[in-house]
Write an enzyme that holds these catalytic residues in place. Structure first.
Site, PDB file in Angstrom:
ATOM      1  N   GLU A 429       0.780  -1.276  -0.098  1.00  0.00           N
ATOM      2  CA  GLU A 429       0.057  -0.089   0.159  1.00  0.00           C
ATOM      3  C   GLU A 429       0.701   1.258   0.010  1.00  0.00           C
ATOM      4  OE1 GLU A 429      -3.183   0.306   2.786  1.00  0.00           O
ATOM      5  OE2 GLU A 429      -4.070  -1.735   2.148  1.00  0.00           O
ATOM      6  N   ASN A 480      -5.459  -5.151  -2.361  1.00  0.00           N
ATOM      7  CA  ASN A 480      -6.467  -4.957  -1.184  1.00  0.00           C
ATOM      8  C   ASN A 480      -7.696  -4.285  -1.449  1.00  0.00           C
ATOM      9  OD1 ASN A 480      -4.063  -5.903  -0.063  1.00  0.00           O
ATOM     10  ND2 ASN A 480      -3.316  -3.750   1.015  1.00  0.00           N
ATOM     11  N   TYR A 486     -14.993  -0.471   3.053  1.00  0.00           N
ATOM     12  CA  TYR A 486     -14.331   1.051   2.765  1.00  0.00           C
ATOM     13  C   TYR A 486     -14.796   1.753   1.572  1.00  0.00           C
ATOM     14  CZ  TYR A 486     -11.034   0.162   6.500  1.00  0.00           C
ATOM     15  OH  TYR A 486     -10.540  -0.007   7.744  1.00  0.00           O
ATOM     16  N   LYS A 586     -11.275  -6.541  12.482  1.00  0.00           N
ATOM     17  CA  LYS A 586     -11.604  -7.445  11.297  1.00  0.00           C
ATOM     18  C   LYS A 586     -10.859  -8.749  11.503  1.00  0.00           C
ATOM     19  CE  LYS A 586     -11.045  -3.319   7.845  1.00  0.00           C
ATOM     20  NZ  LYS A 586     -10.329  -2.577   9.160  1.00  0.00           N
TER      21      LYS A 586
END
Length: 692
Positions: A429, A480, A486, A586
């Site tokens: 990321e 991801n 999200y 999560k």
């Protein structure tokens, strides 16, 4: 490392022919002395001038054992203000007189994130990076037969020169993994090659008929004069039977110098490491011998799991020539009460849970994990995605680049021989698709290819264009994707992947993260999508998201890997959501490992062959509405439900979900029982709900 090894390959004339008849069995002699130094430490939170000196008074310091972190509590209390600074550790150790003449080393399995080490006031050096093993040669500093003082200064403060710069987890400080002392012969298999094993097993070819392995051994002569040595490699099967035995006359090794030698061994009719089905391992035993005296000076034993693998942009992953669907979880090194200071028994419990769910793969995010984890993956047959801590932000400095390169080389060399590892990940990321980021990722991908051209480089991409430059440097890419949490709705995952596959038809792609939060004390029937950053994270929504996500992923064989985020809830001190400040919720299992959430059993019903019947919403024990649905996860073909002893009938299902709608609870206690026959055995599950 490969190019260097290629230059060092000795001519065939130096090889002593392999023996025509092997000895029946072989057990390596124990020549290295290892002493665990996990007890007897004194600890001070904060800096302490002069604490490296042997005579420093540490009487007022706390008594601790390693693994230890000073952020076990405040790293998960919310607010993001946990302590990031300096801590000191000191302990005494008397080196046995029998170790005279040995080379003496201190080994740290992990300390976050900058560690400075002294022995008797002599500075050994510094290690920068919080996740890799590191060693120091302390021979000159230790006094054999006498008391010695070891002092370690650890600092987990922000540092622009060290990866990671930021991440969605707490950066616990301290010596949070095991510490050990080693006494090794001066004529040795090298201890200081990025703290690697010094023996590297490159699998050149593995078929049903034969396996060919290049065994590279890094030698080092710590004596003041050159000497001639030979290297013997003995491959043994799981029972200790010899299957290959070869000796190489390695010639002279100069004083205070090293040398790399390569032997090529062949194993006939190899028993292959075949994932969960058969995680078989051999041992590669390498002996170093002083030719003049005939004395064996050092022995290293490394695991050898023989396997071949490939990846295809359309059909996914194959192991030993057969397709293997890689589905599993992401794993963080964190748990309630201890933070990062996880002991071996706790590592084992984590992998028992990963095996229970039926995973075939695990992504060890976002950094190098403890060796125990890779050993457990080897033994379980789990395919591993290993990763360096290049997360989110980077800096363009040469020091940061050098540190990222160092951490990648440490990851690869320390873990080179683990058969479970197939993927080396160069990062996660990066949020900017700019020249500096792409130059760094290209550099790291090049290091993977140089250090280990046989495995696959990969990368976990998010928050930049899926088809931009950032995801292209590694040989394969994970994405991801948090549809339904999200971004977008749960139904958007499959179409997004189809579009991506169409845009990049030749690139193998995986989903490296997907998931949703869940608080096991919050419940709602058929909940709508909650706010990811809000305080309401009902357990039922997490399960719904995983149901819909897995169905979409399962239907797309070109997605070679599917990794749930996350196996366990973990500390992320800056978070404040789901009514659990400081926690990323999560996980499929709670941070204390006490509760397996509903979604855990959804995957168990899909992935595991173990008979499974599970009533969801079981923790919603206090009800205020009589009308409800009852949902069951099971790998049975038919499930029967009873309420308070009265049958509600049987249902069949093709997707492991069995739902009874319009069920009416009575006032007071209600007993719900699900029953199924699986493989000839009756399996039941029962819950009690109270309506008031």
């Amino acid at each position: 490392m490969r190019s260097a090894i290629a230059l060092m390959v000795l001519v065939a004339a130096l090889l002593v022919p392999a023996r025509s008849a092997f000895a029946a069995t072989y057990s390596p002699p124990t020549l290295r002395n290892r002493v665990d130094l996990n007890t007897g430490w004194k600890f001070n939170k904060g800096d302490a001038a002069g604490a490296e000196q042997p005579g420093f008074n540490d009487a007022a310091w706390s008594s601790v054992s390693t693994p230890h972190t000073w952020n076990a509590a405040d790293g998960a209390d919310g607010g993001g203000n946990y302590y990031r600074g300096t801590g000191w550790y000191r302990r005494h150790y008397t080196v046995p007189a029998t170790y005279a003449g040995k080379q003496l080393y201190l080994q740290f399995a992990g300390a976050n994130q900058v560690a400075d080490v002294w022995v008797n006031g002599t500075y050994l050096g510094q290690h920068a990076g919080g996740y890799a093993r590191f060693r120091f040669n302390a021979t000159a500093a230790f006094r054999v037969g006498q008391d010695n003082v070891i002092a370690v200064k650890v600092n987990n403060a922000d540092n622009d020169n060290i990866a990671p710069q930021s991440a969605d987890y707490s950066f616990d400080g301290g010596i949070y993994r095991n510490v050990s002392f080693w006494a090794v012969d001066p004529v040795q298999i090298r201890m200081l090659d990025y703290a690697g094993p010094g023996v590297y097993l490159r699998q050149r070819s593995v078929t049903a008929a034969a396996a060919t392995v290049d065994v590279t051994t890094k030698l080092f002569n710590n004596n003041g004069a050159a000497l001639n040595v030979s290297v013997r490699t003995v491959i043994t099967d799981a029972a200790g039977n010899v299957v290959a035995d070869q000796t190489l006359a390695a010639g002279s090794v100069a004083a205070h110098a090293g040398k790399d030698v390569v032997q090529t061994v062949t194993i006939a009719d190899p028993h292959r490491w075949d994932g969960l089905a058969d995680p078989y391992q051999y041992n590669a035993n390498v002996e170093l011998r002083d030719t003049a005296t005939g004395r064996v000076t050092d022995v290293v034993t490394e695991p050898l799991g023989l396997r071949s693998f490939s990846i295809d942009a359309n059909t996914g992953f194959s192991l030993n020539g057969h397709h293997l669907d890689l589905h599993g979880v992401n794993l963080h090194q964190d748990r309630a009460g201890v933070g990062w200071a996880v002991n071996d028994a706790q590592h084992t419990q984590d992998f028992d849970l990963i095996k229970e769910i039926g995973a075939t793969a695990v992504r060890m995010a976002h950094y190098q994990h403890d060796q125990k984890d890779y050993n457990l993956a080897d033994a379980a047959g789990l395919v591993v995605w290993a990763e360096i801590p290049l997360v989110n932000d980077t800096t363009a400095s040469s020091a940061f680049t050098a540190n990222a390169e160092q951490q990648l080389r440490e990851l690869i060399r320390q873990n080179y021989n683990h058969p479970s590892i197939v993927f080396w990940s160069i990062g996660n990321e990066q949020r900017q698709d700019n020249a500096a980021t792409n130059a760094l990722l290209a550099d790291l991908a090049g290091i993977v290819n140089t250090e280990d051209p046989d495995r696959l480089s990969t990368y976990a991409s998010c928050c930049v264009s899926d088809t931009g430059a950032v995801p292209t440097h590694a040989e394969t890419t994970g994405y991801n994707k948090y549809y339904g949490w999200y971004t977008g709705s749960t139904s958007g995952l499959g179409p997004n992947l189809d579009s991506l596959h169409a845009a990049l038809p030749g690139r193998p792609i995986a989903v490296s993260e997907y998931g949703a939060g869940a608080n096991t004390t919050q419940h709602e029937l058929n909940p709508a999508q909650p706010s990811a950053g809000g305080q309401w994270h009902p357990e039922e929504y997490q399960a719904l998201l995983h149901e819909q996500s897995w169905k979409q992923l399962q239907a797309r064989p070109y997605v070679w890997g599917k990794f749930v985020w996350n196996m366990f809830d973990f500390a992320s001190d800056g978070r404040n959501e789901g009514a659990q400040p400081g926690i990323n919720d999560k996980g499929l299992v709670t941070r204390d490992r006490a509760v397996k959430k509903d979604a855990f059993y959804w995957y168990k019903a899909n992935w595991s062959a173990a008979p499974t019947v599970y009533i969801t919403s079981r923790r919603w024990t206090q009800r205020t509405t009589a009308a409800t649905d009852v949902k069951i996860y099971s790998n049975a073909s038919s499930v029967t439900l009873t309420l308070n002893g009265a049958s509600l009938g049987a249902k069949s299902s093709a997707d492991h979900i069995f739902t009874w709608t319009g069920v009416t609870l009575r006032s007071g206690t209600n007993t719900v029982t699900a029953t199924a026959v699986i493989n000839g055995s009756t399996v039941t599950d029962t819950v009690t709900w109270t309506l008031s």
